[in-house]
Write an enzyme that holds these catalytic residues in place. Structure first.
Site, PDB file in Angstrom:
ATOM      1  N   LEU A  32       0.855  -1.194   0.000  1.00  0.00           N
ATOM      2  CA  LEU A  32       0.000   0.000   0.000  1.00  0.00           C
ATOM      3  C   LEU A  32       0.886   1.238   0.000  1.00  0.00           C
ATOM      4  CD1 LEU A  32      -2.594  -0.940   2.788  1.00  0.00           C
ATOM      5  CD2 LEU A  32      -3.086  -0.720   0.361  1.00  0.00           C
ATOM      6  N   HIS A  33       0.668   2.130  -0.945  1.00  0.00           N
ATOM      7  CA  HIS A  33       1.458   3.367  -0.925  1.00  0.00           C
ATOM      8  C   HIS A  33       0.713   4.577  -1.473  1.00  0.00           C
ATOM      9  CE1 HIS A  33       2.058   2.314  -5.149  1.00  0.00           C
ATOM     10  NE2 HIS A  33       2.400   3.569  -5.346  1.00  0.00           N
TER      11      HIS A  33
END
Length: 366
Positions: free
Chosen positions: A209-210
């Site tokens: 997740l970014h």
């Protein structure tokens, strides 16, 4: 001699250009007068991009690093433009080749055109239609001033034609990221975490997740991780954490006995984990491509994608950014009902050869 300046601004760019450079070197040995200069803008500082990164992946070291990292979007764009203008004036080229959709892609295309140098865009024409993404603005601006387009899909070709690009400007070649994946697949490396956690094939899930939509709003990030934990049965969750995400998770004190947060892994180690996972939960576009080729179920936590072929032909599903959307997709996964995926046209490991054939044709237009 036809001279090409190739631009890379971030780690994934190097993986996309490496096969192109190898194909150029091959055509040089065959006597074709095609030369290149590799420019790293330095846009993304990456501690994993040491000499071993280039060596492991057989990527040529850049001829120059412009060292343009840090600052706001506007500052970074300006910095890259100023430094690249000096570089291109000192080392003129017949063509500037940009890849992907980072700020460097757009900034260097602008500089090249203002110096009357033709531009070719690898991965031209892909669209998410989400203008809140910086990458989408980079794509739109770059493609509006590009002369030649090397595309990954028929969807990209249609997008370009609808915006007025002529047929003879488009080269449908496939995906160079897949060239690198297929070449390096035999070299995937078991990471230390495999033995540390006693991982077993198809018995864990990989997470990444970014994107700001998922990680910048703390309650959103916590809800998403809570939902993932709640609906992944008893499987270990292996989560190489992006540095900006790590800071937020630390503040939130997010933790669970099945959630294993790691430092970012090397390309060869990360893809070893993906290839052997039961599934991947991600908000990365590139990972959806790799998972589809390796036939690994992929759940994308985004409301849109610029890579629709990973959904229509691959193993990817667009879950969205609402945490409550996750459960039915995970139920489908555990019920053994996930789609198997199929071949994606021209994602066959020979894209770079087709790009170089295109470059030779372009060079003959002089």
């Amino acid at each position: 001699m036809y001279k090409i300046t190739i631009i890379a601004g971030a780690r994934p760019n190097f993986m996309k250009i490496a096969p192109i450079i190898h194909a150029i070197q091959k055509t040089q040995k065959e006597g074709f007068e095609l030369d290149y200069r590799l420019v790293h803008t330095g846009q993304h500082y990456d501690k994993n991009m040491s000499g071993s990164f280039f060596e492991q992946l057989d990527i040529p070291e850049p001829h120059v690093n412009l060292d343009c990292h840090g600052g706001s979007q506007a500052q970074q764009t300006a910095d890259i433009m100023i430094h690249f203008e000096k570089e291109l004036l000192a080392h003129p080229a017949n063509l500037v080749l940009v890849v992907g959709d980072v700020t460097s892609t757009m900034a260097c295309a602008l500089v090249a055109q203002k110096l009357n140098t033709k531009v070719a865009h690898v991965e031209g024409g892909i669209r998410s239609d989400d203008w809140s993404m910086p990458e989408e603005i980079n794509r739109l601006v770059t493609d509006s001033i590009t002369n030649y387009f090397f595309t990954t899909s028929e969807t990209a070709n249609i997008n370009l034609k609808q915006s007025g690009v002529k047929e003879d400007q488009i080269f449908f070649v496939g995906n160079t990221m897949i060239d690198t994946l297929l070449k390096q697949r035999p070299n995937f490396t078991k990471p230390k975490v495999w033995n540390d956690l006693n991982l077993e094939k198809q018995n864990y899930i990989v997470m990444t997740l970014h994107r700001p939509a998922n990680v910048d709003e703390e309650s959103q990030l916590k809800s998403m991780i809570d939902e993932i934990i709640a609906h992944t049965r008893d499987l270990p969750l292996v989560f190489p954490v992006h540095p900006r995400t790590a800071k937020i998770l630390e503040r939130l004190k997010v933790g669970h006995s099945r959630l294993h947060m790691l430092e970012p892994l090397s390309y060869l180690e990360f893809n070893y984990l993906v290839e052997n996972a039961k599934a991947v939960i991600t908000d990365s576009g590139g990972i959806t491509e790799e998972a589809s080729i390796m036939r690994v179920p992929c759940l994308t936590l985004r409301d849109n994608t610029e890579r629709p072929e990973t959904i229509t032909l691959g193993t990817n599903e667009l879950v969205g950014t609402d945490p409550e959307n996750l459960k039915p997709y995970l139920d489908k996964l555990f019920a053994g009902q996930w789609k198997k995926g199929q071949d994606i046209p021209l994602w066959d490991g020979k894209t770079a050869e087709r790009i170089v054939d295109g470059l030779k044709a372009i060079s003959n237009e002089r």
